[in-house]
Every structure is written in structure tokens, then in C-alpha cells.
Design a protein around this motif. Structure first.
Motif, PDB file in Angstrom:
ATOM      1  N   VAL A  64      45.860  70.684  -7.319  1.00  0.00           N
ATOM      2  CA  VAL A  64      46.711  70.895  -8.425  1.00  0.00           C
ATOM      3  C   VAL A  64      48.635  69.865  -8.060  1.00  0.00           C
ATOM      4  O   VAL A  64      48.794  70.201  -9.121  1.00  0.00           O
ATOM      5  CB  VAL A  64      47.129  72.462  -7.308  1.00  0.00           C
ATOM      6  CG1 VAL A  64      48.171  72.602  -7.924  1.00  0.00           C
ATOM      7  CG2 VAL A  64      45.879  73.370  -7.498  1.00  0.00           C
ATOM      8  N   ILE A  65      48.253  69.042  -7.709  1.00  0.00           N
ATOM      9  CA  ILE A  65      49.462  68.116  -7.857  1.00  0.00           C
ATOM     10  C   ILE A  65      49.493  67.922  -8.077  1.00  0.00           C
ATOM     11  O   ILE A  65      50.096  67.088  -9.384  1.00  0.00           O
ATOM     12  CB  ILE A  65      49.678  67.650  -6.578  1.00  0.00           C
ATOM     13  CG1 ILE A  65      50.345  68.894  -5.451  1.00  0.00           C
ATOM     14  CG2 ILE A  65      50.933  66.967  -6.464  1.00  0.00           C
ATOM     15  CD1 ILE A  65      50.048  68.514  -4.495  1.00  0.00           C
ATOM     16  N   ALA A  66      47.451  66.552  -8.384  1.00  0.00           N
ATOM     17  CA  ALA A  66      47.692  65.891  -9.474  1.00  0.00           C
ATOM     18  C   ALA A  66      47.840  65.970 -10.944  1.00  0.00           C
ATOM     19  O   ALA A  66      47.979  66.009 -11.764  1.00  0.00           O
ATOM     20  CB  ALA A  66      46.224  65.010  -9.401  1.00  0.00           C
ATOM     21  N   ALA A  67      46.845  67.147 -11.558  1.00  0.00           N
ATOM     22  CA  ALA A  67      47.030  67.943 -12.297  1.00  0.00           C
ATOM     23  C   ALA A  67      48.213  68.354 -13.069  1.00  0.00           C
ATOM     24  O   ALA A  67      48.695  68.109 -14.331  1.00  0.00           O
ATOM     25  CB  ALA A  67      46.180  69.126 -12.599  1.00  0.00           C
ATOM     26  N   GLN A  68      49.731  69.192 -12.202  1.00  0.00           N
ATOM     27  CA  GLN A  68      50.481  68.931 -12.313  1.00  0.00           C
ATOM     28  C   GLN A  68      51.309  67.720 -13.292  1.00  0.00           C
ATOM     29  O   GLN A  68      52.419  68.625 -14.114  1.00  0.00           O
ATOM     30  CB  GLN A  68      51.035  70.109 -11.271  1.00  0.00           C
ATOM     31  CG  GLN A  68      51.028  71.721 -11.512  1.00  0.00           C
ATOM     32  CD  GLN A  68      50.865  71.719 -12.508  1.00  0.00           C
ATOM     33  OE1 GLN A  68      52.240  71.984 -13.324  1.00  0.00           O
ATOM     34  NE2 GLN A  68      50.215  73.455 -12.368  1.00  0.00           N
ATOM     35  N   LEU A  69      51.129  66.873 -11.934  1.00  0.00           N
ATOM     36  CA  LEU A  69      51.488  65.831 -12.204  1.00  0.00           C
ATOM     37  C   LEU A  69      51.171  64.963 -14.011  1.00  0.00           C
ATOM     38  O   LEU A  69      52.187  64.499 -14.839  1.00  0.00           O
ATOM     39  CB  LEU A  69      51.284  64.270 -10.864  1.00  0.00           C
ATOM     40  CG  LEU A  69      52.684  64.622 -10.205  1.00  0.00           C
ATOM     41  CD1 LEU A  69      51.223  63.688  -8.564  1.00  0.00           C
ATOM     42  CD2 LEU A  69      53.913  64.055  -9.937  1.00  0.00           C
ATOM     43  N   LEU A  70      50.159  65.688 -13.870  1.00  0.00           N
ATOM     44  CA  LEU A  70      49.577  64.533 -15.249  1.00  0.00           C
ATOM     45  C   LEU A  70      49.904  65.285 -15.946  1.00  0.00           C
ATOM     46  O   LEU A  70      50.652  64.451 -17.252  1.00  0.00           O
ATOM     47  CB  LEU A  70      48.372  64.403 -14.909  1.00  0.00           C
ATOM     48  CG  LEU A  70      47.505  63.516 -14.268  1.00  0.00           C
ATOM     49  CD1 LEU A  70      46.130  63.489 -14.510  1.00  0.00           C
ATOM     50  CD2 LEU A  70      47.896  61.982 -14.563  1.00  0.00           C
ATOM     51  N   ALA A  71      50.275  66.441 -16.166  1.00  0.00           N
ATOM     52  CA  ALA A  71      50.225  67.579 -17.129  1.00  0.00           C
ATOM     53  C   ALA A  71      51.556  66.841 -17.480  1.00  0.00           C
ATOM     54  O   ALA A  71      52.217  67.306 -18.970  1.00  0.00           O
ATOM     55  CB  ALA A  71      50.368  69.173 -16.906  1.00  0.00           C
ATOM     56  N   ALA A  72      52.879  66.953 -16.418  1.00  0.00           N
ATOM     57  CA  ALA A  72      53.945  66.828 -16.395  1.00  0.00           C
ATOM     58  C   ALA A  72      54.738  65.518 -17.421  1.00  0.00           C
ATOM     59  O   ALA A  72      55.405  65.903 -18.229  1.00  0.00           O
ATOM     60  CB  ALA A  72      54.629  66.854 -15.320  1.00  0.00           C
ATOM     61  N   VAL A  73      53.833  64.363 -17.533  1.00  0.00           N
ATOM     62  CA  VAL A  73      54.009  62.957 -17.843  1.00  0.00           C
ATOM     63  C   VAL A  73      53.484  63.219 -19.315  1.00  0.00           C
ATOM     64  O   VAL A  73      53.261  62.720 -19.879  1.00  0.00           O
ATOM     65  CB  VAL A  73      53.527  61.891 -16.869  1.00  0.00           C
ATOM     66  CG1 VAL A  73      54.493  62.162 -15.732  1.00  0.00           C
ATOM     67  CG2 VAL A  73      52.007  61.790 -16.407  1.00  0.00           C
ATOM     68  N   GLN A  74      52.294  64.218 -19.501  1.00  0.00           N
ATOM     69  CA  GLN A  74      51.627  64.382 -20.667  1.00  0.00           C
ATOM     70  C   GLN A  74      50.681  63.174 -21.157  1.00  0.00           C
ATOM     71  O   GLN A  74      51.029  62.457 -22.098  1.00  0.00           O
ATOM     72  CB  GLN A  74      52.822  64.549 -21.711  1.00  0.00           C
ATOM     73  CG  GLN A  74      53.586  65.425 -22.394  1.00  0.00           C
ATOM     74  CD  GLN A  74      55.028  65.472 -23.080  1.00  0.00           C
ATOM     75  OE1 GLN A  74      54.357  64.185 -23.812  1.00  0.00           O
ATOM     76  NE2 GLN A  74      55.610  66.424 -23.293  1.00  0.00           N
ATOM     77  N   SER A  75      50.069  62.471 -20.350  1.00  0.00           N
ATOM     78  CA  SER A  75      48.952  61.618 -19.776  1.00  0.00           C
ATOM     79  C   SER A  75      47.397  62.437 -20.290  1.00  0.00           C
ATOM     80  O   SER A  75      47.331  64.223 -19.661  1.00  0.00           O
ATOM     81  CB  SER A  75      49.316  61.300 -18.576  1.00  0.00           C
ATOM     82  OG  SER A  75      47.508  60.850 -18.352  1.00  0.00           O
ATOM     83  N   ASP A  76      46.851  61.719 -21.275  1.00  0.00           N
ATOM     84  CA  ASP A  76      45.552  62.453 -21.844  1.00  0.00           C
ATOM     85  C   ASP A  76      44.598  62.294 -20.535  1.00  0.00           C
ATOM     86  O   ASP A  76      43.821  63.395 -20.762  1.00  0.00           O
ATOM     87  CB  ASP A  76      45.245  61.780 -22.395  1.00  0.00           C
ATOM     88  CG  ASP A  76      45.968  61.513 -24.067  1.00  0.00           C
ATOM     89  OD1 ASP A  76      46.978  62.232 -24.559  1.00  0.00           O
ATOM     90  OD2 ASP A  76      46.128  60.641 -25.177  1.00  0.00           O
ATOM     91  N   THR A  77      45.019  62.107 -19.817  1.00  0.00           N
ATOM     92  CA  THR A  77      43.404  61.588 -18.120  1.00  0.00           C
ATOM     93  C   THR A  77      43.586  63.044 -17.648  1.00  0.00           C
ATOM     94  O   THR A  77      42.673  63.980 -17.510  1.00  0.00           O
ATOM     95  CB  THR A  77      44.288  61.015 -17.865  1.00  0.00           C
ATOM     96  OG1 THR A  77      44.589  59.620 -17.541  1.00  0.00           O
ATOM     97  CG2 THR A  77      43.276  60.888 -16.275  1.00  0.00           C
ATOM     98  N   VAL A  78      44.940  64.253 -18.415  1.00  0.00           N
ATOM     99  CA  VAL A  78      44.510  65.606 -17.017  1.00  0.00           C
ATOM    100  C   VAL A  78      42.953  66.141 -17.920  1.00  0.00           C
ATOM    101  O   VAL A  78      42.757  67.035 -17.108  1.00  0.00           O
ATOM    102  CB  VAL A  78      45.869  66.023 -18.176  1.00  0.00           C
ATOM    103  CG1 VAL A  78      45.583  66.692 -19.506  1.00  0.00           C
ATOM    104  CG2 VAL A  78      45.776  67.515 -16.645  1.00  0.00           C
ATOM    105  N   THR A  79      42.952  65.731 -19.153  1.00  0.00           N
ATOM    106  CA  THR A  79      41.235  66.594 -19.948  1.00  0.00           C
ATOM    107  C   THR A  79      40.107  65.594 -19.009  1.00  0.00           C
ATOM    108  O   THR A  79      39.573  66.477 -18.453  1.00  0.00           O
ATOM    109  CB  THR A  79      41.293  66.089 -21.036  1.00  0.00           C
ATOM    110  OG1 THR A  79      42.781  66.264 -22.050  1.00  0.00           O
ATOM    111  CG2 THR A  79      39.878  66.897 -21.669  1.00  0.00           C
ATOM    112  N   ASP A  80      40.128  64.797 -18.410  1.00  0.00           N
ATOM    113  CA  ASP A  80      39.424  63.736 -17.860  1.00  0.00           C
ATOM    114  C   ASP A  80      39.138  65.000 -16.521  1.00  0.00           C
ATOM    115  O   ASP A  80      37.710  64.949 -15.771  1.00  0.00           O
ATOM    116  CB  ASP A  80      39.361  62.642 -17.506  1.00  0.00           C
ATOM    117  CG  ASP A  80      38.991  61.940 -19.178  1.00  0.00           C
ATOM    118  OD1 ASP A  80      38.437  62.558 -19.625  1.00  0.00           O
ATOM    119  OD2 ASP A  80      39.758  60.941 -19.163  1.00  0.00           O
TER     120      ASP A  80
END
Length: 363
Positions: free
Chosen positions: A91-107
Motif C-alpha cells: 500500500v505504501i509503495a503504491a501510494q509513493l509511486l503514484a504520488a511521484v507519477q512513476s510509470d513503475t506503478v503499473t508493474d
């Protein structure tokens, strides 16, 4: 205010509950916690297939249109089953990646990559805002992060570190050069690691105010999900104890008929329902624009969980008697997990201080 869940949220809850009943019976859990890694990789694939890994993200962020409520629902049911998968870290990792708009969130959402946060340090004692690890040069990390859940099976780590520009967030290869893991098992049978970074190569995700804001919001989402898990544990311990008192007999009658024990069960119920109410309040505040109100609401439920969870777990053990502390009964496992949750991302003292500071700033 409407406290009822939508039909989609109820369906989500039912899917998690069915998974626990079908795939996570007591014997299978025992086999997992005694295994080297403590989790079953096939379970994470099921999480991804059923959409749980993206349930707490909006569609714009790469998820399936949900939010903190969906994460709390999933965590609550996983807590009832004492599931050891590192969902809170996800949950924390997903929110971090979403907040910084990283494409890695899809993976991450599709389960193709395992990415976990490495935010805590020994000096912080659960306070993610205290960062002494350093980022230097062309982004290399030096420092030690503690209690990193899911590190052994992770592909990458999201690390907080301090540079001349302020606190930043960095993506590091979990098995890359300069990264040394010291894995161990916590009292609740979770697998964590202390990670030593020795000029480990990193990719910068965000720095300064953007990184600190992303970190605070992501950890708040994680804490809410963690409190959802605690609620599931407390509720399960409460009703398991009620059922035991109905069948355990003394002096020719079920001990559940004794008024003194009924009073203790009532106290357990009150503490559980208080956590439930505060969790609902935190879910209502987490997406608001008032950061002080959000911090106050989330720290209120976390501080309460840190004390109420131990009370409910302790009472459950006492009402079961000697059998309550045995490895073979789920009651002792509920207490162990609640004991760890009480200190995870800050104990009651830390969150009472944070609550007071948030209230003062809003006054």
C-alpha cells in the motif's frame, strides 16, 4: 453520514474472505511461517489477478478506482486470517509511486514487480520523518534502513535519504551492488530485513517538499490500512473468545454465564468498536484538503489501536487460560501481530504527540 459500504466494496470484502477460507487454513499458515521466506509467491499472483494490488489507487494513478477504504477492507480480512503477505508495505509503495507519477506503478499493480518501501531507521523508532541515510553524487545511497517487510522477495526498494536538496525518495535495486540485507523474523512471524546501503546506485523519484509530502501521504495510507488489519484481528479475537466461553465449562456450567467474564467481554467489544469508529473517521479525513485534520484523525486511530489492540488481545488470552498462549491456537498469534502493530510506524506516544501538534496547528 452513511457508514454502509457500496456493493462493489462488499464484493471486494467477500472475495478476500473467500480467499482466506479457501487458501489460508491453519495448517497451510503453519507451513508458511515455518518456511524460509514465510510467504507463498502464488498468493501474490492471486492478489494481482483479483485486482487487490490496484484496488486502493484511482484510475488516474494506474489503479482500479478505489482508495483508502478498499485498502482497509482488504487488510481487515487479511488480518482475520493472519495472512503474512506484506500488503501494508505494498500500500505504501503504491501510494509513493503514484504520488511521484512513476510509470513503475503499473508493474506493481499487475504484480510483475515487487517493490517495497525502506523508510524507517533505528534512530527514528518508527518515525518515518527522521532520515539520516544520505544520497550523494550521481545518486548513490549510504545508510541503514530497518524493519523492511518483504525485502527478501522484492525487486526494488523505495528509499528515503537526505541530500543537500533535502529529503528525497530513491528507487534502488533490492539485489544490486552496495545493498546488503540482514533478514530475520519478528515475533508475529513476519519476515523483515535491516538493509545496509553502501553507496548503492539509485534513481531519484522526488526531492524536497514533493518527496516529504508524498512520504507523509503514503505512510498515512499505510497506517490506515494497518489499523484496518488491527480491527480484523481484534474482531476475530473477540468472537473466538465468545465462542470459547460458550463451550468451556466450570462447576457444571459454561463460563460465559459468569457475569464477571461477561463484563470483560463487554470491555473488549467497546474497545473494538471504538477502533472501528475512529477508523471510519480517518477514512473520511484521509482524502481531504486539510492536512492537519488528516494527521489528527490518523494518529488518533493509530494511538488507540496501539493500546486497545493489546487490551483485546491480552483479554482474549486470559479468558482462554493456559491454552491461549500455545502455538497451536490462533489467539496467541492474534496478540503477537497486535503487539507488532502497536509499534509499527510509531507507538502511541509518537502518535499522541503528532495528534496534539496537528490540533494545535489547526487552532
Amino acid at each position: 453520514m452513511d457508514f454502509d459500504y457500496s456493493s462493489e466494496q462488499e464484493a471486494l470484502r467477500d472475495s478476500v474472505r473467500r480467499f482466506v477460507e479457501r487458501e489460508y487454513d491453519w495448517e497451510r499458515r503453519f507451513a508458511l511461517i515455518r518456511s524460509p521466506v514465510g510467504v507463498d509467491p502464488a498468493h501474490w499472483a492471486v492478489f494481482a489477478e483479483l485486482g487487490w494490488l490496484g484496488a486502493g489507487l484511482s484510475e488516474e494513478a494506474g489503479g482500479f478506482g478505489g482508495g483508502a477504504t478498499e485498502n482497509a477492507l482488504i487488510a481487515e480480512e487479511l488480518g482475520r486470517g493472519l495472512v503474512t503477505e506484506p500488503f501494508i508495505a505494498h500500500v505504501i509503495a503504491a501510494q509513493l509511486l503514484a504520488a511521484v507519477q512513476s510509470d513503475t506503478v503499473t508493474d506493481l499493480v499487475m504484480g510483475e514487480k515487487r517493490i517495497v518501501p525502506a523508510l524507517q531507521e533505528a534512530v527514528g523508532r518508527g518515525d518515518w520523518r527522521i532520515v539520516e541515510s544520505e544520497a550523494s553524487g550521481a545518486f548513490s545511497i549510504t545508510g541503514v534502513k530497518t524493519l523492511v517487510e518483504g525485502a527478501a522477495t522484492a525487486d526494488r526498494l523505495i528509499v528515503s535519504a537526505r541530500s543537500t536538496q533535502g529529503i528525497g525518495l530513491y528507487l534502488v535495486d533490492a539485489q544490486g551492488p552496495g545493498v546488503t540485507q540482514k533478514a530475520y523474523r519478528t515475533v508475529d512471524n513476519r519476515r523483515v530485513a535491516d538493509i545496509d546501503f553502501n553507496t548503492a546506485p539509485a534513481i531519484q523519484l522526488a526531492v524536497g517538499a514533493a518527496a516529504e509530502t508524498a512520504m507523509d501521504q503514503a505512510v498515512d495510507h499505510g497506517i490506515v490500512a494497518l489499523c484496518g488489519e488491527a480491527l480484523g484481528l481484534m474482531d476475530a479475537a473477540l468472537w473466538a473468545t465468545r465462542d470459547y466461553l460458550k463451550v468451556r465449562k466450570q462447576f457444571g456450567t459454561a463460563i460465559g454465564n459468569f457475569q464477571a467474564l461477561q463484563h470483560r467481554m463487554a470491555d473488549m467489544l467497546i474497545e473494538t468498536e471504538m477502533v472501528r469508529s475512529l477508523l471510519y473517521h480517518a477514512l473520511g479525513a484521509i482524502n481531504g484538503n486539510d492536512s492537519a485534520a488528516r494527521a489528527a484523525a490518523i494518529s488518533a486511530v493509530k494511538a488507540t489501536v496501539s493500546t486497545a489492540g493489546l487490551f483485546v488481545g491480552g483479554q482474549a488470552i486470559q479468558l482462554h487460560g493456559g491454552i491461549g498462549v500455545t502455538e497451536e491456537l490462533n489467539i496467541s498469534h492474534y496478540y503477537r501481530r497486535l503487539f507488532v502493530i502497536a509499534r509499527q510506524f510509531g507507538d502511541d506516544d509518537l502518535h499522541l504527540d503528532r495528534f496534539a501538534a496537528a490540533v494545535d496547528s489547526a487552532a
